[in-house]
Design a protein around this motif. Structure first.
Motif, mmCIF file in Angstrom:
data_model
loop_
_atom_site.group_PDB
_atom_site.id
_atom_site.type_symbol
_atom_site.label_atom_id
_atom_site.label_comp_id
_atom_site.label_asym_id
_atom_site.label_seq_id
_atom_site.Cartn_x
_atom_site.Cartn_y
_atom_site.Cartn_z
ATOM 1 N N GLY A 55 93.203 -28.633 -42.736
ATOM 2 C CA GLY A 55 94.155 -27.680 -42.205
ATOM 3 C C GLY A 55 93.658 -26.877 -41.013
ATOM 4 O O GLY A 55 94.454 -26.387 -40.210
ATOM 5 N N VAL A 56 92.343 -26.755 -40.909
ATOM 6 C CA VAL A 56 91.765 -25.985 -39.805
ATOM 7 C C VAL A 56 90.731 -26.851 -39.091
ATOM 8 O O VAL A 56 89.821 -27.395 -39.711
ATOM 9 N N THR A 57 90.903 -26.977 -37.797
ATOM 10 C CA THR A 57 89.938 -27.714 -36.979
ATOM 11 C C THR A 57 89.485 -26.831 -35.826
ATOM 12 O O THR A 57 90.247 -25.992 -35.332
ATOM 13 N N ASN A 58 88.252 -27.030 -35.423
ATOM 14 C CA ASN A 58 87.706 -26.297 -34.287
ATOM 15 C C ASN A 58 86.849 -27.242 -33.455
ATOM 16 O O ASN A 58 86.284 -28.206 -33.982
ATOM 17 N N TYR A 59 86.751 -26.937 -32.165
ATOM 18 C CA TYR A 59 86.047 -27.832 -31.260
ATOM 19 C C TYR A 59 85.081 -27.056 -30.380
ATOM 20 O O TYR A 59 85.332 -25.898 -30.015
ATOM 21 N N GLY A 60 84.002 -27.717 -30.033
ATOM 22 C CA GLY A 60 83.077 -27.139 -29.089
ATOM 23 C C GLY A 60 83.708 -27.023 -27.718
ATOM 24 O O GLY A 60 84.640 -27.767 -27.385
ATOM 25 N N ASN A 61 83.191 -26.123 -26.915
ATOM 26 C CA ASN A 61 83.795 -25.843 -25.610
ATOM 27 C C ASN A 61 83.805 -27.065 -24.692
ATOM 28 O O ASN A 61 84.696 -27.208 -23.849
ATOM 29 N N SER A 62 82.848 -27.938 -24.846
ATOM 30 C CA SER A 62 82.716 -29.052 -23.907
ATOM 31 C C SER A 62 83.594 -30.255 -24.253
ATOM 32 O O SER A 62 83.709 -31.177 -23.450
ATOM 33 N N VAL A 63 84.230 -30.250 -25.415
ATOM 34 C CA VAL A 63 84.985 -31.437 -25.819
ATOM 35 C C VAL A 63 86.451 -31.153 -26.117
ATOM 36 O O VAL A 63 87.222 -32.093 -26.354
ATOM 37 N N GLY A 64 86.837 -29.899 -26.132
ATOM 38 C CA GLY A 64 88.209 -29.555 -26.462
ATOM 39 C C GLY A 64 89.216 -30.304 -25.609
ATOM 40 O O GLY A 64 89.077 -30.384 -24.394
#
Length: 123
Positions: A55-64
């Motif tokens: 339900g919750v995903t997060n991404y590093g700044n370089s791959v978003g």
């Protein structure tokens, strides 16, 4: 718990790869999961994380915007779809199982680590 990462390889810039991380036990279905990477001479960095139910995903700044994390708890597997790959994405990619249901962006929040799969992006 053993985590087996696969799917790495050599790809040209702009190409795509899909990494998989298979867990040895169904119990990781209750854990957040994450993908991290480490390039030669650089520190390990977070790529993407996903909560126990997706339900919750997060991404590093370089791959978003280019990468997408997902999971199939019935298969005890987490995926990382990588599109529009760049040479700077070259690294060894590791999957990890978090200490809790909510996946941290901090590697200290993970208790089990896979062996890594190598991704090389040529220019």
């Amino acid at each position: 718990v053993q985590l087996q990462a696969s799917g790495g390889g050599l790809v040209q810039a702009g190409g795509s790869l899909r990494l998989s991380c298979a867990a040895s036990r169904r119990t990781v279905s209750n854990n957040g999961m994450g993908w991290f990477r480490q390039a030669p001479g650089k520190e390990r960095e977070v790529v993407a994380t996903i909560s126990w139910n997706g339900g919750v995903t997060n991404y590093g700044n370089s791959v978003g915007g280019r990468f997408s994390i997902s999971r199939d708890n019935a298969k005890s597997t987490v995926y990382l779809q990588m599109n529009s790959l760049k040479p700077e994405d070259t690294a060894v990619y590791y999957c990890a199982a978090a200490r809790s249901a909510i996946a941290s962006m901090d590697s200290r929040g993970y208790q089990y680590w896979g062996q890594g799969t190598e991704v090389t992006v040529s220019s």
